[in-house]
Design a protein around this motif. Structure first.
Motif, mmCIF file in Angstrom:
data_model
loop_
_atom_site.group_PDB
_atom_site.id
_atom_site.type_symbol
_atom_site.label_atom_id
_atom_site.label_comp_id
_atom_site.label_asym_id
_atom_site.label_seq_id
_atom_site.Cartn_x
_atom_site.Cartn_y
_atom_site.Cartn_z
ATOM 1 N N ARG A 159 -29.398 -50.160 -37.379
ATOM 2 C CA ARG A 159 -28.054 -50.196 -37.972
ATOM 3 C C ARG A 159 -27.639 -51.598 -38.409
ATOM 4 N NH1 ARG A 159 -28.274 -46.298 -34.221
ATOM 5 N NH2 ARG A 159 -27.512 -44.275 -34.943
ATOM 6 N N ILE A 160 -26.814 -51.653 -39.437
ATOM 7 C CA ILE A 160 -26.110 -52.882 -39.825
ATOM 8 C C ILE A 160 -24.621 -52.540 -39.746
ATOM 9 C CG2 ILE A 160 -25.628 -54.506 -41.707
ATOM 10 C CD1 ILE A 160 -28.546 -54.225 -42.557
ATOM 11 N N ALA A 161 -23.875 -53.337 -38.944
ATOM 12 C CA ALA A 161 -22.468 -53.020 -38.652
ATOM 13 C C ALA A 161 -21.661 -52.894 -39.927
ATOM 14 C CB ALA A 161 -21.872 -54.112 -37.766
ATOM 15 N N ASP A 162 -20.977 -51.784 -40.066
ATOM 16 C CA ASP A 162 -20.123 -51.498 -41.229
ATOM 17 C C ASP A 162 -20.872 -51.629 -42.558
ATOM 18 O OD1 ASP A 162 -17.823 -51.079 -39.620
ATOM 19 O OD2 ASP A 162 -17.632 -53.263 -39.410
ATOM 20 N N GLY A 163 -22.180 -51.645 -42.504
ATOM 21 C CA GLY A 163 -22.989 -51.747 -43.730
ATOM 22 C C GLY A 163 -22.753 -53.039 -44.481
ATOM 23 N N GLU A 176 -24.586 -48.857 -48.243
ATOM 24 C CA GLU A 176 -24.170 -47.479 -47.959
ATOM 25 C C GLU A 176 -23.906 -47.310 -46.452
ATOM 26 O OE1 GLU A 176 -26.090 -42.990 -48.336
ATOM 27 O OE2 GLU A 176 -27.346 -44.755 -48.554
ATOM 28 N N GLN A 177 -22.788 -46.642 -46.114
ATOM 29 C CA GLN A 177 -22.478 -46.410 -44.688
ATOM 30 C C GLN A 177 -22.932 -44.988 -44.342
ATOM 31 O OE1 GLN A 177 -18.595 -47.996 -45.856
ATOM 32 N NE2 GLN A 177 -18.466 -48.921 -43.819
ATOM 33 N N ASN A 178 -24.243 -44.819 -44.307
ATOM 34 C CA ASN A 178 -24.792 -43.464 -44.150
ATOM 35 C C ASN A 178 -24.779 -42.976 -42.707
ATOM 36 O OD1 ASN A 178 -26.841 -45.513 -43.837
ATOM 37 N ND2 ASN A 178 -28.364 -43.905 -43.773
ATOM 38 N N ASP A 179 -24.420 -43.845 -41.755
ATOM 39 C CA ASP A 179 -24.222 -43.432 -40.366
ATOM 40 C C ASP A 179 -22.849 -43.996 -39.981
ATOM 41 O OD1 ASP A 179 -25.117 -42.407 -37.785
ATOM 42 O OD2 ASP A 179 -25.267 -44.502 -37.171
ATOM 43 N N PRO A 180 -21.780 -43.404 -40.532
ATOM 44 C CA PRO A 180 -20.459 -44.028 -40.550
ATOM 45 C C PRO A 180 -20.036 -44.593 -39.191
ATOM 46 C CG PRO A 180 -20.396 -41.914 -41.671
ATOM 47 C CD PRO A 180 -21.758 -42.052 -41.048
ATOM 48 N N PRO A 181 -19.485 -45.789 -39.120
ATOM 49 C CA PRO A 181 -19.220 -46.674 -40.267
ATOM 50 C C PRO A 181 -20.414 -47.577 -40.626
ATOM 51 C CG PRO A 181 -18.350 -47.684 -38.281
ATOM 52 C CD PRO A 181 -18.985 -46.381 -37.843
ATOM 53 N N SER A 203 -37.192 -56.248 -35.902
ATOM 54 C CA SER A 203 -36.217 -57.243 -35.452
ATOM 55 C C SER A 203 -35.004 -56.508 -34.894
ATOM 56 C CB SER A 203 -35.755 -58.107 -36.618
ATOM 57 O OG SER A 203 -36.845 -58.796 -37.162
ATOM 58 N N LEU A 204 -34.203 -57.207 -34.130
ATOM 59 C CA LEU A 204 -33.023 -56.612 -33.508
ATOM 60 C C LEU A 204 -32.107 -55.997 -34.569
ATOM 61 C CD1 LEU A 204 -31.960 -56.696 -30.532
ATOM 62 C CD2 LEU A 204 -30.471 -58.549 -31.275
ATOM 63 N N PRO A 205 -31.746 -54.704 -34.439
ATOM 64 C CA PRO A 205 -30.810 -54.131 -35.411
ATOM 65 C C PRO A 205 -29.551 -55.003 -35.518
ATOM 66 C CG PRO A 205 -31.654 -52.419 -33.965
ATOM 67 C CD PRO A 205 -32.158 -53.731 -33.421
ATOM 68 N N ASN A 206 -29.033 -55.126 -36.714
ATOM 69 C CA ASN A 206 -27.819 -55.920 -36.973
ATOM 70 C C ASN A 206 -28.018 -57.420 -36.728
ATOM 71 O OD1 ASN A 206 -25.120 -55.903 -37.900
ATOM 72 N ND2 ASN A 206 -24.348 -56.069 -35.814
ATOM 73 N N ASP A 207 -29.270 -57.879 -36.681
ATOM 74 C CA ASP A 207 -29.515 -59.306 -36.366
ATOM 75 C C ASP A 207 -28.773 -60.239 -37.320
ATOM 76 O OD1 ASP A 207 -31.184 -58.915 -38.597
ATOM 77 O OD2 ASP A 207 -32.841 -60.097 -37.771
ATOM 78 N N ILE A 208 -28.616 -59.841 -38.575
ATOM 79 C CA ILE A 208 -27.964 -60.705 -39.551
ATOM 80 C C ILE A 208 -26.510 -61.002 -39.165
ATOM 81 C CG2 ILE A 208 -27.403 -58.729 -41.099
ATOM 82 C CD1 ILE A 208 -28.226 -62.347 -42.184
ATOM 83 N N ASN A 209 -25.849 -60.030 -38.514
ATOM 84 C CA ASN A 209 -24.459 -60.252 -38.092
ATOM 85 C C ASN A 209 -24.356 -60.848 -36.688
ATOM 86 O OD1 ASN A 209 -23.121 -59.321 -40.467
ATOM 87 N ND2 ASN A 209 -23.799 -57.255 -39.924
ATOM 88 N N ILE A 210 -25.505 -61.009 -36.021
ATOM 89 C CA ILE A 210 -25.504 -61.612 -34.681
ATOM 90 C C ILE A 210 -26.038 -63.044 -34.765
ATOM 91 C CG2 ILE A 210 -26.369 -61.405 -32.304
ATOM 92 C CD1 ILE A 210 -26.854 -58.389 -32.899
ATOM 93 N N GLN A 211 -27.137 -63.202 -35.478
ATOM 94 C CA GLN A 211 -27.794 -64.518 -35.510
ATOM 95 C C GLN A 211 -27.560 -65.285 -36.808
ATOM 96 O OE1 GLN A 211 -31.117 -62.073 -33.920
ATOM 97 N NE2 GLN A 211 -31.981 -64.072 -33.437
#
Ligand code: G6D
Length: 338
Positions: A73-77, A89-94, A304-312
């Motif tokens: 997942r990527i948080a809020d896409g 796309e928020q295909n697993d809302p949000p 890599s850790l899901p959502n890593d871009i918004n964490i690291q």
């Protein structure tokens, strides 16, 4: 002795079947995926080799599929890269999940088979992921190589290049079950030098918390899934209760070994994490082909850790620079216990 055969199904879906003495493994061009893996008459991955064309186009579980361009997942896409913000796309809302509904699991790859009568057979799958397909920056030229060898080792290699700096975090979404009758997987043992479980927040996303050290918690390196599922340790219990099992990224040691009384499955990867998902909810697919019960398999998704871009942020391992070539390798080997 190894041999290979191609069977053309409907809708352009091909099955590429590889046999050696004790095992059979089947791949398809649809999602560059593994369809089945059999040790003698024991099927060790979930899927459907018969009528693969209907089964795979339809179901939401990503059985054996190559997933990308970003697994998990990527948080809020949403993410920011080089000062620019992108909305996916928020295909697993949000949230955005597994590269969106136009991810590589749903595409037909070109392929070539290399069989030089050596100790292995390779299938080289290629495609181009375009910016217009999934709304990430950059077009990625992607090659996924599946190799199977006489030691019953399946190797996945990813080669990628992007014309713009982007995110790239591919995985394979295979579900394993080493039990003869594919009964639930709770009896499997997980062993590794390190078993750090990244806890999830309310949105099914890992965060910056230090992983829960299961080796320390259980005071051993070999842990049965039932011990994890039945633990009264508050942090662990809260996670298992919420997700009805595991859906968690792990930090592991050099090798991860999974076993039941009959088999050992050895996994090695150069990716930073492995997501273990124990197929916690199987009710999502309304189909006669849905014969699956919760816990009838577990994934070992090297990524890599899901959502890593918004964490690291700029240190996220999933960032692929436009002037760098991406390479990654994961192996799974099945061994029958004597
Ligand atoms: C992944 O982590 C996710 C799960 O939450 C999802 O349901 C599954 O893929 C299909 O492993």
């Amino acid at each position: 002795m190894m041999f290979t055969k191609v069977e053309h199904q409907r809708n352009g879906l091909d099955l590429i079947k590889i046999d050696n003495d004790e095992t059979k493994i089947v791949f398809t061009n649809y999602g560059a995926r593994i369809v089945t893996w059999k040790y003698e008459d024991n099927i060790i991955v979930l899927g459907n080799v018969v009528e693969a064309d209907e089964f795979y186009q339809d179901n939401p579980y990503y059985f054996g599929a190559s997933v990308g361009r970003y697994a998990g997942r990527i948080a809020d896409g949403k993410f920011t890269l080089d000062g620019q913000t992108y909305q996916l796309e928020q295909n697993d809302p949000p949230n955005h999940l597994h590269g969106g509904s136009n991810g590589i699991d749903h595409r037909y790859f070109d392929y070539e088979i290399i069989d030089e009568n050596g100790g292995y057979i390779q299938i080289i799958f290629t495609t181009v992921i375009k910016e217009a397909d999934d709304h990430y920056p950059g077009d990625i030229k992607l090659k996924i190589v599946h190799t199977y060898d006489i030691d019953n080792r399946w190797t996945i290699e990813y080669y990628a290049e992007s014309d713009q700096t982007t995110l790239f975090n591919p995985t394979n979404h295979v579900y394993f079950n080493l039990n003869r009758d594919n009964k639930e997987v709770d009896n499997h043992y997980f062993t590794s030098e390190k078993l750090g479980m990244h806890l999830l927040n309310e949105q099914n996303l890992p965060d910056a918390r230090t992983p829960l050290d299961l080796v320390d918690l259980f005071d051993k390196h070999k842990i049965r899934l039932t011990e994890i599922f039945e633990s009264e340790a508050p942090q662990l219990k809260a996670q298992i209760d919420k997700y009805n099992g595991l859906d968690h990224p792990f930090s592991i040691g050099e090798e991860l070994v999974i076993e039941n009384s009959q088999f050992l499955l050895k996994m090695q990867t150069d990716m930073p994490n492995v997501v273990v998902f124990t197929f916690n909810d199987t009710s999502e697919w309304d189909s006669d082909m849905n014969i699956y019960k919760p816990h009838s398999g577990f994934t070992l998704e090297a990524q890599s850790l899901p959502n890593d871009i918004n964490i690291q942020g700029k240190d996220a391992p999933s960032i692929l620079q436009n002037d760098r070539a991406f390479y990654s390798r994961t192996t799974y080997q099945i061994i029958e216990k004597l």
